[in-house]
Scaffold this motif. Structure first.
Motif, mmCIF file in Angstrom:
data_model
loop_
_atom_site.group_PDB
_atom_site.id
_atom_site.type_symbol
_atom_site.label_atom_id
_atom_site.label_comp_id
_atom_site.label_asym_id
_atom_site.label_seq_id
_atom_site.Cartn_x
_atom_site.Cartn_y
_atom_site.Cartn_z
ATOM 1 N N ILE A 187 0.864 -1.177 0.000
ATOM 2 C CA ILE A 187 0.000 0.000 0.000
ATOM 3 C C ILE A 187 0.905 1.232 0.000
ATOM 4 O O ILE A 187 1.737 1.383 0.900
ATOM 5 C CB ILE A 187 -0.910 0.038 1.254
ATOM 6 N N ASN A 188 0.753 2.074 -1.003
ATOM 7 C CA ASN A 188 1.447 3.358 -1.032
ATOM 8 C C ASN A 188 0.459 4.419 -0.587
ATOM 9 O O ASN A 188 -0.613 4.545 -1.181
ATOM 10 C CB ASN A 188 1.945 3.694 -2.430
ATOM 11 N N ILE A 189 0.810 5.158 0.436
ATOM 12 C CA ILE A 189 -0.051 6.234 0.922
ATOM 13 C C ILE A 189 0.730 7.540 0.818
ATOM 14 O O ILE A 189 1.805 7.676 1.408
ATOM 15 C CB ILE A 189 -0.508 6.011 2.370
ATOM 16 N N TYR A 190 0.181 8.476 0.046
ATOM 17 C CA TYR A 190 0.774 9.800 -0.096
ATOM 18 C C TYR A 190 0.042 10.740 0.851
ATOM 19 O O TYR A 190 -1.163 10.958 0.704
ATOM 20 C CB TYR A 190 0.624 10.303 -1.536
ATOM 21 N N TYR A 191 0.748 11.262 1.834
ATOM 22 C CA TYR A 191 0.197 12.242 2.762
ATOM 23 C C TYR A 191 0.638 13.618 2.283
ATOM 24 O O TYR A 191 1.844 13.874 2.162
ATOM 25 C CB TYR A 191 0.718 12.013 4.180
ATOM 26 N N SER A 192 -0.315 14.505 2.030
ATOM 27 C CA SER A 192 0.005 15.849 1.545
ATOM 28 C C SER A 192 -0.629 16.894 2.434
ATOM 29 O O SER A 192 -1.752 16.726 2.907
ATOM 30 C CB SER A 192 -0.503 16.046 0.115
ATOM 31 N N GLY A 193 0.112 17.991 2.628
ATOM 32 C CA GLY A 193 -0.380 19.088 3.455
ATOM 33 C C GLY A 193 0.273 20.387 3.055
ATOM 34 O O GLY A 193 0.697 20.555 1.908
ATOM 35 N N GLN A 194 0.385 21.280 4.019
ATOM 36 C CA GLN A 194 1.009 22.581 3.792
ATOM 37 C C GLN A 194 1.965 22.884 4.935
ATOM 38 O O GLN A 194 1.854 22.324 6.023
ATOM 39 C CB GLN A 194 -0.064 23.672 3.720
ATOM 40 N N ASN A 195 2.889 23.799 4.664
ATOM 41 C CA ASN A 195 3.828 24.291 5.681
ATOM 42 C C ASN A 195 4.646 23.185 6.352
ATOM 43 O O ASN A 195 4.912 23.248 7.547
ATOM 44 C CB ASN A 195 3.084 25.102 6.742
ATOM 45 N N GLY A 196 4.988 22.158 5.587
ATOM 46 C CA GLY A 196 5.809 21.074 6.127
ATOM 47 C C GLY A 196 5.072 20.101 7.027
ATOM 48 O O GLY A 196 5.695 19.279 7.707
ATOM 49 N N ASN A 197 3.737 20.167 7.048
ATOM 50 C CA ASN A 197 2.970 19.325 7.964
ATOM 51 C C ASN A 197 3.087 17.832 7.674
ATOM 52 O O ASN A 197 3.008 17.015 8.596
ATOM 53 C CB ASN A 197 1.504 19.746 7.988
ATOM 54 N N ALA A 198 3.283 17.446 6.421
ATOM 55 C CA ALA A 198 3.417 16.019 6.116
ATOM 56 C C ALA A 198 4.686 15.455 6.758
ATOM 57 O O ALA A 198 4.679 14.366 7.335
ATOM 58 C CB ALA A 198 3.412 15.787 4.608
ATOM 59 N N VAL A 199 5.769 16.214 6.695
ATOM 60 C CA VAL A 199 7.025 15.778 7.318
ATOM 61 C C VAL A 199 6.867 15.764 8.841
ATOM 62 O O VAL A 199 7.312 14.816 9.506
ATOM 63 C CB VAL A 199 8.200 16.675 6.885
ATOM 64 N N LYS A 200 6.211 16.767 9.395
ATOM 65 C CA LYS A 200 5.980 16.816 10.846
ATOM 66 C C LYS A 200 5.151 15.607 11.286
ATOM 67 O O LYS A 200 5.402 15.018 12.345
ATOM 68 C CB LYS A 200 5.277 18.112 11.237
ATOM 69 N N PHE A 201 4.161 15.237 10.499
ATOM 70 C CA PHE A 201 3.339 14.057 10.771
ATOM 71 C C PHE A 201 4.218 12.805 10.835
ATOM 72 O O PHE A 201 4.151 12.035 11.798
ATOM 73 C CB PHE A 201 2.270 13.912 9.679
ATOM 74 N N ALA A 202 5.056 12.604 9.811
ATOM 75 C CA ALA A 202 5.923 11.422 9.776
ATOM 76 C C ALA A 202 6.871 11.415 10.974
ATOM 77 O O ALA A 202 7.084 10.369 11.595
ATOM 78 C CB ALA A 202 6.704 11.378 8.461
ATOM 79 N N GLU A 203 7.414 12.577 11.311
ATOM 80 C CA GLU A 203 8.314 12.662 12.461
ATOM 81 C C GLU A 203 7.593 12.296 13.759
ATOM 82 O O GLU A 203 8.145 11.585 14.601
ATOM 83 C CB GLU A 203 8.901 14.070 12.563
ATOM 84 N N GLU A 204 6.351 12.757 13.916
ATOM 85 C CA GLU A 204 5.602 12.426 15.131
ATOM 86 C C GLU A 204 5.186 10.956 15.146
ATOM 87 O O GLU A 204 5.135 10.333 16.206
ATOM 88 C CB GLU A 204 4.393 13.340 15.314
ATOM 89 N N MET A 205 4.908 10.399 13.978
ATOM 90 C CA MET A 205 4.603 8.969 13.906
ATOM 91 C C MET A 205 5.786 8.159 14.440
ATOM 92 O O MET A 205 5.594 7.190 15.169
ATOM 93 C CB MET A 205 4.302 8.567 12.461
ATOM 94 N N VAL A 206 6.991 8.579 14.104
ATOM 95 C CA VAL A 206 8.194 7.878 14.575
ATOM 96 C C VAL A 206 8.416 8.152 16.057
ATOM 97 O O VAL A 206 8.581 7.219 16.854
ATOM 98 C CB VAL A 206 9.429 8.298 13.744
ATOM 99 N N SER A 207 8.415 9.420 16.454
ATOM 100 C CA SER A 207 8.753 9.779 17.839
ATOM 101 C C SER A 207 7.725 9.261 18.846
ATOM 102 O O SER A 207 8.067 8.983 19.992
ATOM 103 C CB SER A 207 8.921 11.295 17.988
ATOM 104 N N SER A 208 6.480 9.100 18.424
ATOM 105 C CA SER A 208 5.436 8.619 19.326
ATOM 106 C C SER A 208 5.474 7.104 19.527
ATOM 107 O O SER A 208 4.806 6.566 20.405
ATOM 108 C CB SER A 208 4.053 9.013 18.789
ATOM 109 N N GLY A 209 6.240 6.422 18.683
ATOM 110 C CA GLY A 209 6.325 4.962 18.785
ATOM 111 C C GLY A 209 5.318 4.219 17.929
ATOM 112 O O GLY A 209 5.334 2.980 17.888
ATOM 113 N N ILE A 210 4.457 4.937 17.231
ATOM 114 C CA ILE A 210 3.443 4.270 16.403
ATOM 115 C C ILE A 210 4.107 3.463 15.291
ATOM 116 O O ILE A 210 3.715 2.328 15.020
ATOM 117 C CB ILE A 210 2.429 5.280 15.834
#
Length: 96
Positions: free
Chosen positions: A5-28
Motif C-alpha cells: 500500500i502506497n499512501i501519499y500524505y500531503s499538506g502545507q507548511n511542512g505538515n506532512a514531514v511533521k506528521f511522519a516525524e511524530e509517527m516515529v517519535s510517538s512509537g506508532i
C-alpha cells in the motif's frame, strides 16, 4: 500473496514531514512494524514535492492488513492526520 500500500500524505507548511516525524517519535511506527504480518512500514520524501510524504506499507496478506485496520493504532494515526490537516492518496498493489 503479499500486499503493498502506497499512501501519499500531503499538506502545507511542512505538515506532512511533521506528521511522519511524530509517527516515529510517538512509537506508532515501531508498533506497526511489530504487528504480525507487517513486512515494511517506511516513509519516503519525494524530491519534487516538499509537501508530500510517501508511506510504503507492506503486509503478508489481506487478513494481516484487516487486523491492523481494526487496531487502536488506526485511531491514533487518524488523530495525527487530522492534527496536521493532511490529505491522503492511496495506491494498492498485490504481489505474487
Amino acid at each position: 500473496m503479499s500486499l503493498t500500500i502506497n499512501i501519499y500524505y500531503s499538506g502545507q507548511n511542512g505538515n506532512a514531514v511533521k506528521f511522519a516525524e511524530e509517527m516515529v517519535s510517538s512509537g506508532i511506527v515501531n508498533a506497526v512494524r511489530n504487528e504480525k504480518g507487517n513486512l515494511k512500514y517506511e516513509y519516503y520524501f519525494p524530491m519534487d514535492d516538499k509537501e508530500t510524504v510517501l508511506l510504503i506499507d507492506r503486509w503478508e496478506n489481506q487478513e494481516a492488513l484487516d487486523i491492523h485496520h481494526k487496531s487502536p493504532m488506526m485511531d491514533e494515526i487518524a488523530q495525527l492526520r487530522k492534527k496536521y490537516k493532511l490529505k491522503m492518496k492511496v495506491e494498492r498493489f498485490e504481489n505474487n
